[in-house]
Design an enzyme around this catalytic site. Structure first.
Site, PDB file in Angstrom:
ATOM      1  N   SER A 244       0.830  -1.199   0.000  1.00 44.02           N
ATOM      2  CA  SER A 244       0.000   0.000   0.000  1.00 44.02           C
ATOM      3  C   SER A 244       0.871   1.257   0.000  1.00 44.02           C
ATOM      4  CB  SER A 244      -0.950  -0.030   1.207  1.00 44.02           C
ATOM      5  OG  SER A 244      -1.907   1.001   1.147  1.00 44.02           O
ATOM      6  N   MET A 245       0.720   2.139   1.000  1.00 46.86           N
ATOM      7  CA  MET A 245       1.557   3.330   1.065  1.00 46.86           C
ATOM      8  C   MET A 245       3.028   2.966   1.202  1.00 46.86           C
ATOM      9  SD  MET A 245       1.761   6.406   3.904  1.00 46.86           S
ATOM     10  CE  MET A 245       0.202   7.216   3.647  1.00 46.86           C
TER      11      MET A 245
ATOM     12  N   ASP B  77      -8.912  -3.665  -5.786  1.00 50.76           N
ATOM     13  CA  ASP B  77      -8.787  -4.632  -4.691  1.00 50.76           C
ATOM     14  C   ASP B  77      -9.654  -4.253  -3.491  1.00 50.76           C
ATOM     15  OD1 ASP B  77      -7.483  -2.537  -3.426  1.00 50.76           O
ATOM     16  OD2 ASP B  77      -5.488  -3.420  -3.560  1.00 50.76           O
TER      17      ASP B  77
ATOM     18  N   HIS C 293      -7.301  -5.791  -0.491  1.00 53.33           N
ATOM     19  CA  HIS C 293      -6.152  -4.899  -0.317  1.00 53.33           C
ATOM     20  C   HIS C 293      -5.264  -5.279   0.872  1.00 53.33           C
ATOM     21  CE1 HIS C 293      -3.840  -1.238  -0.728  1.00 53.33           C
ATOM     22  NE2 HIS C 293      -4.069  -0.937   0.533  1.00 53.33           N
TER      23      HIS C 293
END
Length: 682
Positions: A334-335, A589, A641
């Site tokens: 993710s980030m 996602d 996700h």
């Protein structure tokens, strides 16, 4: 003494009414009540004899008499009725229930029980009525189907699917492919998933920090308790200072450190735990693997200024190479994938607060960059979160739930909290109209569509609309209607926000695209460009491999209907819950849109693309979302996700890269994103 007590002590009396009823009203346990108006005072010897189970005769003389068989049965029956036995049985039953309820909390146990008792009745009908002998295994319980599937997979060494149970992927790969640890591993968590704990010792004010010393105010049940019991103080601690973007006075929050920082978010809710387990099986541990947790609330450069985060990461990578003689693979989720990209620009840049590592540092120290469900080009849901503190989840709540949420944690409060977090703005979509579309069309049109050859299900709603109109706004009285692209939505957000917020975001991030090589080279000296891969190219690192692993096939927020807000909300607009489709859905996602991963396909072009000047080889694996309906986290084949970190396929991919077998991974395309990117003139 009660009649039950009397039976418990084994006392019987004749029917002669002249015999005093000692036990009913006198109460042997209360000596002051031994005398009653209708009975003589019993002697101590008589009481003792009664306690010893003797019979009372008319003469009031006590003697032991043998009991008959009927009396023996009565004694046994009375024993079963004693309080002691009931206590023992109750305790045993309580322990049994405790064990069952505790065990039931495990999703694995629930999953297995469901599999044992669940049958696919549609398959049974096919079997008996359609003679579908070819699919005869479909009528078996899911537990047996799973066993047969695993038996088949054990015969295929190259299978990426398997059980998501603890350690199973690592054990299988170690046994079948002899995978062992090779490169050093750096795990970089995503936004929100890292725990944040208090180190403040202030005793002043209404919310003294010392009460929370070393307690997790984010990522723990302590967070939930504090949020509910003392929301004002919790917000005062968790929010950053509007002007500085750092800790408010007398408050000191820092990211939790070590593997414990992100292996679980709350007790029982794993994040990186599955990957840690499987890496450990093939030989990884603290000497060749680190978790580079960070305070995701901070703007990226502030991570370095306040915590020296990137300097520490650089030193750790250099140290592990010195100790183990191997490069590192940087694995970001993710980030975290954006943090890694920013780091690779920072480490080679020259200047104060920069890495000053030289133009070859990445090529010399990084073996691979692994992007897992990365928010490389941002995600659309970041914009409504920063505009009105809303997203699809809050919109789908019923009216009562929305009212409760609003009373406890209003949209205005959510907006102020999220805007104080400089890191959240890094998730704002990048690439403008080119990537996300204009008012007439978007690359991933039409709306409410999954971009797969054989989607597993259909999304409700119109499939004739365009995602290019990102925000469709109308006033309360419907006298004004206007549509905005993502580019214009970002500009409106920054123009309407307080000056302190707009200034911080413009100083830290950019959301456009560089059209020439000269622009890209210039941007390498500007830290506000480093989190946007469309404005600064990959480092010249021909020996570094890039892996993009992400999920597709789960409905994901893509566009919104907004309406002018009621003045009581204290926001200019909110999502229009009265609209037929308040939130328009696309592929992704569940959190990150499919188009976010366009950059991976652009890098895949190699040196033909100006964004990959070193020609770093790129491997792309799209993982289709096929969750196990009996597993609350999706099971071995989820592509959600967050839950993808427990996916058997994803775990195997990461282990292969870490073990130096990344060259055995082939590209896998499930969606048509490859064709979409090929049609764009990036």
């Amino acid at each position: 003494m009660s009649s039950l007590k009397k039976r418990k002590e084994g006392v019987t009396s004749h029917d002669d009414p002249s015999i005093p009823d000692i036990g009913i009203s006198s109460g042997i346990n209360n000596p002051t009540n031994l005398k009653t108006p209708s009975s003589p005072t019993p002697s101590i010897e008589s009481i003792r004899s009664i306690k010893e189970g003797h019979h009372i005769h008319n003469s009031h003389h006590l003697r032991i008499t043998p009991t008959s068989s009927n009396e023996t049965k009565k004694l046994k029956r009375s024993l079963l009725e004693t309080r002691r036995l009931f206590f023992i049985l109750g305790t045993g039953l309580g322990l049994l229930l405790t064990i069952l309820l505790t065990t039931w909390q495990s999703p694995h146990i629930r999953s297995e029980l469901d599999r044992i008792v669940s049958f696919d009745m549609s398959s049974v009908n096919n079997f008996f009525y359609d003679n579908n002998w070819k699919d005869w295994t479909d009528i078996l319980p899911l537990s047996l189907q799973s066993m047969l599937s695993e038996a088949e997979m054990e015969q295929k060494d190259d299978s990426l699917h398997g059980s998501a149970e603890s350690f199973s992927v690592g054990r299988r790969l170690a046994a079948q492919q002899n995978l062992t640890d090779k490169y050093n591993v750096v795990l970089v968590p995503g936004v929100i998933s890292t725990g944040i704990e208090s180190w403040g010792v202030s005793t002043s004010g209404d919310c003294p920090s010392i009460n929370h010393f070393r307690k997790r105010l984010w990522g723990s049940f302590y967070m939930l308790r504090t949020m509910i019991m003392d929301k004002t103080c919790w917000l005062k601690h968790i929010m950053l200072d509007f002007e500085t973007g750092l800790d408010p006075p007398n408050i000191k929050l820092r990211a939790a450190q070590g593997f414990e920082a992100a292996d679980f978010f709350l007790a029982g809710y794993w994040i990186w735990n599955k990957i840690l387990q499987n890496l450990a099986v093939i030989g990884y541990g603290p000497n060749n693997m680190i978790s580079a947790s960070y305070d995701w609330r901070l703007a990226y450069l502030d991570l370095e200024k306040r915590d020296g985060y990137f300097s520490k990461l650089k030193s750790q990578v250099e140290l592990t190479k010195t100790l183990n003689g191997e490069k590192s693979i940087l694995v970001g989720h993710s980030m975290g994938s954006q943090i890694i990209y920013y780091f690779m620009q920072w480490v080679e840049a020259e200047g104060k607060y920069y890495g000053n590592g030289g133009s070859t540092w990445v090529n010399d120290h990084i073996e691979a960059y692994v992007d897992i469900s990365g928010s490389t080009l941002g995600t659309p849901k970041a914009i409504p979160a920063l505009i009105s503190g809303e997203m699809r989840d809050t919109v789908q709540l019923n009216a009562l739930a929305v009212y409760g949420l609003e009373q406890f944690f209003s949209r205005r409060e959510r907006v102020e909290m999220l805007r104080s977090f400089g890191g959240i703005a890094s998730m704002i979509p990048k690439g403008g109209d080119l990537i996300w579309g204009n008012l007439t069309h978007a690359p991933d049109d039409p709306t409410n569509t999954l971009h797969e050859e054989n989607p597993s299900f259909e999304i409700e709603g119109s499939k004739k609309d365009s995602f290019g109109s990102f925000i469709r706004y109308k006033s309360i009285n419907e006298t004004q209607e206007q549509n905005f692209t993502i580019h214009h939505s970002i500009e409106n957000l920054l123009n309407d926000a307080p000056e302190w917020y707009s200034k911080r975001i413009r100083d830290q991030y950019s959301f456009g695209i560089a059209n020439t090589v000269e622009e890209l080279d210039k941007n390498k000296k500007d830290h506000s460009k480093w989190s946007n891969p469309l404005e600064v190219a990959l480092p010249v690192a021909p020996n570094m491999k890039v892996y993009c692993f992400y999920g597709v096939g789960k409905p994901t927020e893509r566009a919104y209907h907004y309406v002018e807000a009621d003045p009581s909300v204290r926001l200019p607009m909110t999502i229009d819950t009265e609209s037929e489709n308040p939130v328009l859905i696309g592929d992704g996602d569940g959190t990150v849109s499919l188009l976010t991963h366009s950059m991976c396909h652009e890098w895949k072009k190699g040196q033909v693309s100006r964004f990959n000047p070193g020609g770093s080889p790129v491997t792309i694996v799209e993982i289709k979302h096929e969750p196990d309906r009996f597993d609350i986290r999706g099971g071995a084949k989820t592509a959600d996700h967050v839950d993808i970190l427990g996916s058997a396929e994803l775990n195997e991919l990461v282990l292969r890269v870490a073990a130096g077998k990344g060259d055995t991974i082939d590209d896998v395309y499930v969606s048509d994103l490859k064709d979409i990117v090929a049609s764009l003139e990036i």
